[in-house]
Design a protein around this motif. Structure first.
Motif, PDB file in Angstrom:
ATOM      1  N   GLY A 119     -17.720 -39.464  74.424  1.00  0.00           N
ATOM      2  CA  GLY A 119     -19.020 -39.014  74.922  1.00  0.00           C
ATOM      3  C   GLY A 119     -20.152 -39.581  74.081  1.00  0.00           C
ATOM      4  N   GLY A 120     -21.381 -39.304  74.520  1.00  0.00           N
ATOM      5  CA  GLY A 120     -22.536 -39.771  73.769  1.00  0.00           C
ATOM      6  C   GLY A 120     -23.773 -39.888  74.631  1.00  0.00           C
ATOM      7  N   LEU A 121     -24.747 -40.595  74.092  1.00  0.00           N
ATOM      8  CA  LEU A 121     -26.026 -40.806  74.775  1.00  0.00           C
ATOM      9  C   LEU A 121     -26.048 -42.207  75.363  1.00  0.00           C
ATOM     10  N   VAL A 122     -26.437 -42.303  76.621  1.00  0.00           N
ATOM     11  CA  VAL A 122     -26.491 -43.598  77.290  1.00  0.00           C
ATOM     12  C   VAL A 122     -27.699 -43.614  78.217  1.00  0.00           C
ATOM     13  N   GLN A 123     -28.251 -44.781  78.436  1.00  0.00           N
ATOM     14  CA  GLN A 123     -29.394 -44.915  79.332  1.00  0.00           C
ATOM     15  C   GLN A 123     -28.937 -44.901  80.786  1.00  0.00           C
ATOM     16  N   PRO A 124     -29.806 -44.512  81.684  1.00  0.00           N
ATOM     17  CA  PRO A 124     -29.447 -44.579  83.115  1.00  0.00           C
ATOM     18  C   PRO A 124     -28.994 -45.981  83.498  1.00  0.00           C
ATOM     19  N   GLY A 125     -27.930 -46.028  84.282  1.00  0.00           N
ATOM     20  CA  GLY A 125     -27.337 -47.301  84.659  1.00  0.00           C
ATOM     21  C   GLY A 125     -26.268 -47.786  83.712  1.00  0.00           C
ATOM     22  N   GLY A 126     -26.132 -47.118  82.588  1.00  0.00           N
ATOM     23  CA  GLY A 126     -25.147 -47.520  81.593  1.00  0.00           C
ATOM     24  C   GLY A 126     -23.754 -46.993  81.894  1.00  0.00           C
ATOM     25  N   SER A 127     -22.850 -47.264  80.943  1.00  0.00           N
ATOM     26  CA  SER A 127     -21.446 -46.894  81.115  1.00  0.00           C
ATOM     27  C   SER A 127     -20.920 -46.195  79.874  1.00  0.00           C
ATOM     28  N   LEU A 128     -19.945 -45.346  80.096  1.00  0.00           N
ATOM     29  CA  LEU A 128     -19.187 -44.698  79.025  1.00  0.00           C
ATOM     30  C   LEU A 128     -17.744 -44.571  79.472  1.00  0.00           C
ATOM     31  N   ARG A 129     -16.848 -44.517  78.498  1.00  0.00           N
ATOM     32  CA  ARG A 129     -15.442 -44.296  78.793  1.00  0.00           C
ATOM     33  C   ARG A 129     -14.949 -43.114  77.975  1.00  0.00           C
ATOM     34  N   LEU A 130     -14.505 -42.082  78.667  1.00  0.00           N
ATOM     35  CA  LEU A 130     -13.943 -40.912  78.017  1.00  0.00           C
ATOM     36  C   LEU A 130     -12.426 -41.041  77.923  1.00  0.00           C
ATOM     37  N   SER A 131     -11.883 -40.513  76.834  1.00  0.00           N
ATOM     38  CA  SER A 131     -10.436 -40.489  76.641  1.00  0.00           C
ATOM     39  C   SER A 131      -9.997 -39.078  76.302  1.00  0.00           C
ATOM     40  N   ALA A 166       2.695 -43.439  78.859  1.00  0.00           N
ATOM     41  CA  ALA A 166       3.383 -43.664  77.582  1.00  0.00           C
ATOM     42  C   ALA A 166       2.619 -43.021  76.422  1.00  0.00           C
ATOM     43  N   LYS A 167       1.301 -42.955  76.572  1.00  0.00           N
ATOM     44  CA  LYS A 167       0.464 -42.382  75.519  1.00  0.00           C
ATOM     45  C   LYS A 167       0.003 -40.974  75.856  1.00  0.00           C
ATOM     46  N   ASN A 168       0.397 -40.456  77.023  1.00  0.00           N
ATOM     47  CA  ASN A 168      -0.056 -39.131  77.461  1.00  0.00           C
ATOM     48  C   ASN A 168      -1.569 -39.013  77.379  1.00  0.00           C
ATOM     49  N   THR A 169      -2.234 -40.032  77.854  1.00  0.00           N
ATOM     50  CA  THR A 169      -3.690 -40.113  77.758  1.00  0.00           C
ATOM     51  C   THR A 169      -4.302 -40.356  79.134  1.00  0.00           C
ATOM     52  N   VAL A 170      -5.407 -39.673  79.374  1.00  0.00           N
ATOM     53  CA  VAL A 170      -6.153 -39.873  80.606  1.00  0.00           C
ATOM     54  C   VAL A 170      -7.533 -40.400  80.233  1.00  0.00           C
ATOM     55  N   TYR A 171      -8.037 -41.300  81.057  1.00  0.00           N
ATOM     56  CA  TYR A 171      -9.331 -41.930  80.816  1.00  0.00           C
ATOM     57  C   TYR A 171     -10.266 -41.680  81.991  1.00  0.00           C
ATOM     58  N   LEU A 172     -11.552 -41.697  81.699  1.00  0.00           N
ATOM     59  CA  LEU A 172     -12.558 -41.638  82.751  1.00  0.00           C
ATOM     60  C   LEU A 172     -13.587 -42.713  82.453  1.00  0.00           C
ATOM     61  N   GLN A 173     -13.555 -43.773  83.246  1.00  0.00           N
ATOM     62  CA  GLN A 173     -14.550 -44.833  83.127  1.00  0.00           C
ATOM     63  C   GLN A 173     -15.736 -44.467  83.996  1.00  0.00           C
ATOM     64  N   MET A 174     -16.887 -44.331  83.376  1.00  0.00           N
ATOM     65  CA  MET A 174     -18.095 -43.900  84.078  1.00  0.00           C
ATOM     66  C   MET A 174     -19.111 -45.032  84.058  1.00  0.00           C
ATOM     67  N   ASN A 175     -19.420 -45.544  85.231  1.00  0.00           N
ATOM     68  CA  ASN A 175     -20.394 -46.624  85.379  1.00  0.00           C
ATOM     69  C   ASN A 175     -21.597 -46.138  86.170  1.00  0.00           C
ATOM     70  N   SER A 176     -22.665 -46.895  86.107  1.00  0.00           N
ATOM     71  CA  SER A 176     -23.890 -46.564  86.853  1.00  0.00           C
ATOM     72  C   SER A 176     -24.289 -45.111  86.636  1.00  0.00           C
ATOM     73  N   LEU A 177     -24.298 -44.708  85.395  1.00  0.00           N
ATOM     74  CA  LEU A 177     -24.575 -43.304  85.077  1.00  0.00           C
ATOM     75  C   LEU A 177     -26.003 -42.928  85.438  1.00  0.00           C
TER      76      LEU A 177
END
Length: 115
Positions: A9-21, A74-85
């Protein structure tokens, strides 16, 4: 017992991207569901995206085409790629995992979309 650790998580400008794990550890035998929810003050927690053990996905209408959920079994991990925020995507994001029939929640990670 299952532990979930979220990051990204974090701060991003509109139109930016973040990836949650969200990484799960502990007594994991079979994860049937992994998903991301979000919550803003005064509102109920709502489903953003989910993925089953077989890889089927489900998205809230307001994120379709912008967010992508994926998992690494294999890593028991889920991701959320967020674009065009968008500013309205600002919320605390929580991951949820269902192991057999029990639900577990992550601690939440703040996503702020602002210029």
């Amino acid at each position: 017992q299952v532990q979930l650790v979220e990051s990204g998580g974090g701060l991003v400008q509109p139109g930016g991207s973040l990836r949650l794990s969200c990484a799960a550890s502990g007594s994991i035998f079979s994860i049937s569901f992994m998903g991301w929810f979000r919550q803003t003050p005064g509102k109920q927690r709502e489903l953003v995206a989910a993925i089953t053990g077989g890889g089927s996905t489900n998205y809230a209408d307001y994120v379709k085409g912008r967010f992508t959920i994926s998992r690494d079994n294999a890593k028991n991990t889920v991701y959320l790629q967020m674009n065009s925020l968008k500013p309205e995507d600002t919320a605390v994001y929580y991951c949820k995992v269902i192991v057999v029939t029990r639900s577990y929640w992550g601690q939440g990670t703040q996503v702020t979309v602002s210029s």
